[in-house]
Design a protein around this motif. Structure first.
Motif, PDB file in Angstrom:
ATOM      1  N   ILE A   6       0.788  -1.198  -0.010  1.00 43.40           N
ATOM      2  CA  ILE A   6       0.047   0.027  -0.010  1.00 43.40           C
ATOM      3  C   ILE A   6       0.752   1.365  -0.169  1.00 43.40           C
ATOM      4  O   ILE A   6       0.679   2.154  -0.654  1.00 43.40           O
ATOM      5  N   ASP A   7       1.784   1.358   0.824  1.00 40.46           N
ATOM      6  CA  ASP A   7       3.035   2.312   0.680  1.00 40.46           C
ATOM      7  C   ASP A   7       2.254   3.840   1.129  1.00 40.46           C
ATOM      8  O   ASP A   7       2.688   4.624   0.387  1.00 40.46           O
ATOM      9  N   GLY A   8       1.437   3.706   1.978  1.00 42.45           N
ATOM     10  CA  GLY A   8       0.650   4.889   2.314  1.00 42.45           C
ATOM     11  C   GLY A   8       0.031   5.704   1.288  1.00 42.45           C
ATOM     12  O   GLY A   8      -0.741   6.752   1.691  1.00 42.45           O
ATOM     13  N   ARG A   9      -0.513   4.963   0.284  1.00 40.96           N
ATOM     14  CA  ARG A   9      -1.239   5.623  -0.656  1.00 40.96           C
ATOM     15  C   ARG A   9      -2.779   5.396  -0.586  1.00 40.96           C
ATOM     16  O   ARG A   9      -3.580   6.173  -1.178  1.00 40.96           O
ATOM     17  N   LEU A  10      -3.373   4.878   0.801  1.00 39.84           N
ATOM     18  CA  LEU A  10      -4.697   4.787   1.112  1.00 39.84           C
ATOM     19  C   LEU A  10      -4.992   5.810   2.473  1.00 39.84           C
ATOM     20  O   LEU A  10      -6.088   5.605   2.922  1.00 39.84           O
ATOM     21  N   GLY A  11      -3.700   6.416   2.888  1.00 37.19           N
ATOM     22  CA  GLY A  11      -3.994   7.202   3.833  1.00 37.19           C
ATOM     23  C   GLY A  11      -3.707   6.648   5.216  1.00 37.19           C
ATOM     24  O   GLY A  11      -3.170   5.508   5.298  1.00 37.19           O
ATOM     25  N   GLN A  12      -3.908   7.249   6.174  1.00 36.97           N
ATOM     26  CA  GLN A  12      -3.365   6.976   7.599  1.00 36.97           C
ATOM     27  C   GLN A  12      -4.218   5.614   8.218  1.00 36.97           C
ATOM     28  O   GLN A  12      -3.712   4.929   8.907  1.00 36.97           O
ATOM     29  N   ASN A  13      -5.444   5.320   7.665  1.00 38.01           N
ATOM     30  CA  ASN A  13      -6.182   4.434   8.307  1.00 38.01           C
ATOM     31  C   ASN A  13      -5.618   3.024   7.596  1.00 38.01           C
ATOM     32  O   ASN A  13      -6.212   1.770   8.446  1.00 38.01           O
ATOM     33  N   TYR A  14      -5.049   2.997   6.923  1.00 38.33           N
ATOM     34  CA  TYR A  14      -4.410   1.799   6.106  1.00 38.33           C
ATOM     35  C   TYR A  14      -2.743   1.808   6.086  1.00 38.33           C
ATOM     36  O   TYR A  14      -2.259   1.467   5.353  1.00 38.33           O
ATOM     37  N   GLY A  15      -2.288   2.010   7.319  1.00 40.62           N
ATOM     38  CA  GLY A  15      -0.889   2.033   7.627  1.00 40.62           C
ATOM     39  C   GLY A  15      -0.549   0.891   8.565  1.00 40.62           C
ATOM     40  O   GLY A  15      -1.235  -0.068   8.862  1.00 40.62           O
ATOM     41  N   ALA A  16       0.749   0.983   8.885  1.00 44.20           N
ATOM     42  CA  ALA A  16       1.211  -0.121   9.811  1.00 44.20           C
ATOM     43  C   ALA A  16       0.537  -0.015  11.336  1.00 44.20           C
ATOM     44  O   ALA A  16       1.016   0.675  11.947  1.00 44.20           O
TER      45      ALA A  16
END
Length: 447
Positions: free
Chosen positions: A99-109
């Motif tokens: 994903i590499d941050g492309r979907l925003g903060q809700n889809y991070g580590a």
């Protein structure tokens, strides 16, 4: 085109239309039949067909192979959400990296979630280890079997497929009934498919089938699907087709952790087209009531099979062309799409030329919606490969069949039979005369 005399070249059943009669009812029906558009894959509807690890694997596969960025991100988003319902932190890290941050903060580590899962996993593993050691001490076979099964489930949930496989297989020494063995085989098959170890799949399908009396219809359907996938991966398309065609509607959505009913229709239909002759296609696919239920779920595959059998090759190849983009996103079929498509097209070319003494390449090119030059190259390759017995008049753009002269061959066989009969009669008369005159050839004795 000039057709041969049916009596000289083929039986009546082998003569079939090539779909280029513009005034026939079939032609008008074909023109009215809607051709599907090459629509983008509906990822949400596609993912809903599956459960468990295969759902995540298929979404990640789509993200890796799809060139459409919004579609790729949608697949990764759904994979992310699905992983968080389970306990596989390693797979979670891989998806976050993709994903590499492309979907925003809700889809991070989500470090808190990963730490929590890992801590629970350690406690769970320790508990299972203690229980299994206690079972071993007490020598209770059923408890030991369940302990290894629990360990297999634990490792499978956390993505340690190799350890999961080992623990599932270890239960075999503690199985006391046929159903226990079947359950062990199904678990081993599931993990083997995920690992891509299809030799193991075939092996454990065979082991399970040794207990036929204890197999339920749903289990038989699962084993057929697993064997079909294994043969598909080994490029044994005819065997794969037979296994998928033997699958009964009992399967339903009961094997969604591996395959969907729609996949049975698609895999089975394409493998059958690529490997079956006309008689097999009619008997085992079109007239197969059980498989017809699967084909109803994928109308495009049903129509292209019917078009192929009815010799509406342009329509059949158009369906295939429209399906290709989505088939290339299938985790099991992608590596075989080009091969299957080539075999299906070659079979169509061979069947088209089969009933005729001569074929106008211009009309044939129209039937296949291709250029004469392109068609000529395809036919040259098939002639060189000895799949079509013919020669091409490049100047007049006509293909001439080189069928054997049946009359000449019949006369030659009759003459040969006569020569052999004459020789046998002469030999018989000679033996009879020798016996009649009591003739014995005795070797002269040495003095």
């Amino acid at each position: 085109m000039e057709t041969e005399e049916p009596s000289a070249q083929m039986t009546t059943d082998e003569i079939y239309t090539n779909g280029d009669d513009d005034d026939s009812p079939l032609h008008h029906q074909q023109q009215r039949r809607p051709i599907i558009s090459g629509e983008q894959l509906d990822i949400e509807a596609y993912a809903a067909l599956y459960t468990g690890r295969t759902k995540i694997s298929r979404l990640i596969f789509i993200a890796d192979k799809c060139g459409n960025v919004p579609m790729q991100l949608e697949a990764l988003r759904m994979a992310y959400d699905e992983i968080k319902k389970g306990e596989n932190t390693q797979l979670f890290r891989e998806v976050v990296q993709k994903i590499d941050g492309r979907l925003g903060q809700n889809y991070g580590a989500d470090l808190n979630w990963m730490d929590s899962v890992d801590r629970r996993a350690e406690l769970r593993k320790e508990k299972l280890d203690n229980e299994l050691n206690a079972y071993r001490t007490n020598l209770i076979k059923e408890s030991i079997r369940m302990g290894y099964n629990d360990f297999g489930d634990f490792y499978y949930a956390h993505g340690a497929l190799g350890d999961a496989f080992k623990n599932y297989v270890r239960t075999r020494d503690y199985c006391t009934t046929a159903k226990h063995i079947i359950n062990m085989c199904l678990n081993a098959i599931l993990v083997s498919i995920e690992m891509g170890q299809f030799a193991h799949v075939i092996s454990y399908v065979s082991k399970a089938e040794q207990n036929k009396g204890d197999l339920e219809p749903i289990t038989i359907a699962k084993l057929n699907c697993a064997a079909g996938l294994a043969h598909l991966e080994c490029k044994k398309y005819k065997l794969a087709a037979r296994k998928f065609l033997e699958t009964t509607p009992d399967l339903g959505n009961n094997y969604s952790e591996v395959i969907a009913a729609q996949d049975v229709a698609t895999y089975g239909g394409l493998c059958a087209l690529a490997s079956f002759d006309r008689a097999e296609l009619k008997a085992k696919v079109i007239d197969n009531i059980n498989f017809r239920n699967f084909l109803e779920l994928v109308p495009e595959v049903r129509e292209l099979i019917n078009d192929f059998y009815s010799s509406h090759y342009a329509s059949c190849l158009e369906y295939l062309g429209n399906l290709k983009a989505n088939l290339l996103l299938d985790i099991h079929l992608r590596a075989h799409v080009e091969t299957l498509y080539t075999q299906i097209r070659n079979k169509a070319l061979i069947q088209y030329t089969h009933p005729f003494v001569s074929v106008d390449l211009n009309r044939m090119a129209d039937a296949f919606k291709t250029t004469v030059a392109g068609l000529q190259k395809e036919l040259e390759a098939l002639i060189t490969d000895n799949q079509i017995q013919a020669r091409i008049d490049s100047h007049n753009k006509i293909l001439y069949a080189r069928h054997a002269d049946q009359r000449k061959a019949t006369f030659q066989r009759v003459l040969q039979t006569g020569v052999e009969f004459d020789r046998d009669v002469r030999a018989m008369l000679l033996r009879a005369n020798l016996i009649k005159h009591d003739y014995n050839h005795k070797a002269s004795r040495k003095i």
